[in-house]
Enzyme design. Sequence first.
Site, mmCIF file in Angstrom:
data_model
loop_
_atom_site.group_PDB
_atom_site.id
_atom_site.type_symbol
_atom_site.label_atom_id
_atom_site.label_comp_id
_atom_site.label_asym_id
_atom_site.label_seq_id
_atom_site.Cartn_x
_atom_site.Cartn_y
_atom_site.Cartn_z
ATOM 1 N N SER A 35 0.815 -1.216 0.000
ATOM 2 C CA SER A 35 0.000 0.000 0.000
ATOM 3 C C SER A 35 0.849 1.266 0.000
ATOM 4 C CB SER A 35 -0.944 0.012 1.206
ATOM 5 O OG SER A 35 -0.209 0.175 2.400
ATOM 6 N N LYS A 68 -6.333 4.722 8.209
ATOM 7 C CA LYS A 68 -5.162 5.480 7.763
ATOM 8 C C LYS A 68 -5.469 6.976 7.730
ATOM 9 C CE LYS A 68 -2.992 1.807 5.070
ATOM 10 N NZ LYS A 68 -2.799 1.220 3.732
#
Lengths: 812, 248
Positions: free
Chosen positions: A662, A705
Amino acid sequence: MANPVGPAPLPVVKLSAPVKAEDFTFSTSAELHGTNWIGQDRALGALRMAAEMRHSDFNAFVLGNPGSGRRRMTRAILAEAAMNRPRPADWVYVNNFDAPDKPVAIELPPGMATKLRKAMEELIDELANDIPALFDSEDYQTRRRSIEQSYTEEHEAEMSRVFEQARARDVAILRTPMGFTVVGTRDGEVMTPEKYRNLSEDEQAAIDAAVDETEQELAAALKAVPGREKQHRRDVEDLNYAMATGGVDVAIRTLRESFSGIQAVTDYLDAVRGDLIENAEIFLVREDGAEAGPFPVATTRHYAKPRFQRYAVNVVVAQEGDGENGAPVIEEDLPTLANLIGRIEYASEMGALVTNFTMIKPGALHRANGGFLILDARQILSEPFAWDALKRCLRTHEIAIYSPAERLSLISTVSLAPDPVPLDVRVILLGERIFYYLLAALDPDFAHLFKLEADFNDHITTGSDGSGAYAAMIAEIARDGGLRPLDPPAMARIFNESHRMTGDAERLSLSLDHLSDLLREADFWSGSEGHDVIGAEAVEKAVAEREFRAGRLRELGAEAILRETLMIDTDGVRVGQINALSVLEIGGTRFGLPSRLTARTRLGTGKVVDIERETELGGPIHSKGMLILQGYLAAAYATDAPMSLWASLVFEQSYGGVDGDSASAAELLAIISSLSDVPIDQSLAITGSVNQFGDIQAIGGVNEKIEGFFDICAARGLTGRQGVLIPAANVKHLSLRRRVIQAVEAGQFRILPMRTIADGIEALTGTVAGTRLPDGLYPEGSVNRRAEDQLRAFAAKRKAFGRAGKEVRTDV
Amino acid sequence: MSETGSPPFRVILSATCYADAEAALHLAVLLARQVGAGLHGLLVSDEAILEAARHPHARAVSFSGQAVSQVTVETMRAAFRADARLFEKRLVQAARDAVLDTGFSAIGGRLMAVLAQITGARDIVVVGFRRALREGDALILVLGDRNPDSGQLSLALHLAAAAHKRLVVFATPRWEEEIVAAFRRGSGVRHNEYRPYLGTGNLLRELERMSPAALIIATGQDEALPVTALINAARCPVILTGPATEGK
């Protein structure tokens, strides 16, 4: 404050699922009625098929995560199917009188096992009273005396005759240490040799003849004794047999009539009859000492005495009740080998281990026979020999009892080989998906024996099921748990949390355990406030308290950043430095934290050094991401020149393992920044993976996140420039906390979707990325042009360096 | 003789061979315990047997009916000695198990003569006898015209109960009622039986057919009984509860 270039920030409406209190028309959820089983049609269909199909081998494996309600639903479906099935047979083990080490299993109509056991106990009690009375009766004693007399009379008469004739012949029969001595007499005295010699020859001959004759008669009488003894024993045995037969036949008649329709029982009773008659003497053992209790003999439980144990009935399976119970549904929480197939127990007698058919204990398969058995896959796989035994039983359709100690030859003692019991059971295994997939891949028997998979969904999509049905399910959970009903705002909050659980704004969680836990906590806070219904505040409080309880590690991470122990910039610009985002999952807690990722570049031979991998801190997926971005670099810039780049990448201040791809977009952007010497805006963070064409791909944990970076920025003071770049493919997953949405709404924070790496370049640098023009070059001043120029410059230098090297070598 | 001048009270188990003694040992132990007497063993090396052994034309047959050859006086004496050793050993063991005083003697002579010589007035004599057939089921008490209250009947009833045997009593008809009443008062052994005593000849004929477990004879009564004839007729151990005198 938007960039003149790059993607536009997402509007507030895109930041979470659009669930509003106004969407619900009820006053409280008490008005709603539904089911907990929504979205599980696939699994329920498979379970119903397993429950109703009569063919063997269609056992089912229920796949699903714990908390999905799979066990409750399995129980409910099986219970319903069981009610429509007939009650299965009873089973008993009885003594095998011909081979006691091979007990006989007998199938009985439901409810009859206990009756047979009690009937046999009554039979033994009855005989324990009747047989001694029979053998004590005048009739028996008379007949016995008659035998004794006829037996002795013949012998005595013969012996009398021998002695009588001996006396008549003047012959004495003396009892000596060496037996009998037969000798002539005179005047009642033994004839001495001297007197004998004084007799005439005729007299001597007459005496000798008399002695010889007497000797022969005596010898004949004595030799006949063993034969008479034998005949006597036979006569007594015949009498005893006849007496016992009469007593046993009378006592057993009622029992035979009660079970006349069951051939196996009739056969058994025949064997019992024969054994009782053969061994009637065990009923004649005197009750002395400690064995004689204070109660009259007639009230004593004779059947419990060890010597009558051979006639006991060991009830292995008994269907109790009135016949409306249907088939059994058995759950075995501890499926050891013994708990599954039964066991043979032993008792210690004089230091030796002994056993018999009464020590056979049933297992879960016996109890579930004719019905359903629910087992936990993890449990049965972790119990030694249990899985193997279960498969064998299902394959052979019978339950054979054996012990692992015998199988491994660990004990050497007399044991049993009981008749196996025919098996007709549907086994339902419950387990996580990983067990199903491993069994399917590694166990060749599994697919044959477990033909059905009941795969429980973890979520439903909001489009496939109306919010009404889901709300009704929430209402049922609250009702089942005895909780307060929810008002519409609370229901909307539960929906939001459900989306959070799935990490998807278009999906709702079917984790009934998690939903139930949340509702109960909300109910608790609602009750502490004295409310009759659960409101949105209670749900909010429950969520906040959960996060607070689990927030110690998150707070420690944030504190390290805010105290600048961990260096994370949230404003300013810097070349080759970017804020990446990662998710930490510890126990049931997930939270996001930013981390600094830096890149350095110089002339080289096309190598990108992944410091994480070099230090063996990078995982394989991370390495894969690195190689992909190298592919992008190689194909996007200066394709007509050798790749003359050396770059290094590292997560600064990261001392643990790094995995996942990611951050691959962040890594590529950091290299491009370093290569093009264009600074990156530090008020932004980025997450997303990239492919070789520069497309940005979805990642996991997007909400956590964003919230992780937001919390750091909020703590330092929101500037309005700050925000997070996310893959556009993750927009549908957004289900952000209210604090983030409010900041975005106030223009203090931004969520920027990226479709390509160019979106990232422009958002982070404020400079156009640049698209290759017809002349093959990127536009002047664009980031891509600057990067490509730098690469060409590296290539030229490398070429020049190579030429200089050759000249030097030529000169030499 | 004891210091007080009263001889010790004994049950004397006598026999002319070990086989006969061993067959009556259990009964003698029961009897000794019952009456509280010591147990004395007596093996008589019968002179008649030794005479017979000297006889060149005597014949010997084992207890199982096999012919025995080469019987001499010496082998017979050796057999007596061996039987005496075995008898004493077994007697001591049985007496120790039953916690009884014990004594043993091996004497030469005629059995009844030796018994008459060594028995005291209170001694009870058991003459051993090994039956060819296994033990019978009845004890027989020959009471004759003796009063049942004299203690003989009580002794016989207790002994029968201890030995798990039934009791058959031969007595003159005038004692029938008392005897049957005594049966009813007793416990343990059922099927006891009264039979009329109709003289010695009749008794001998009945005994020859009965095959009893033991015979109890009350000796010393007015009409002395022919003990040897009774033993030969009953062919079982015989208990003499009075002086060991031979009647006619």
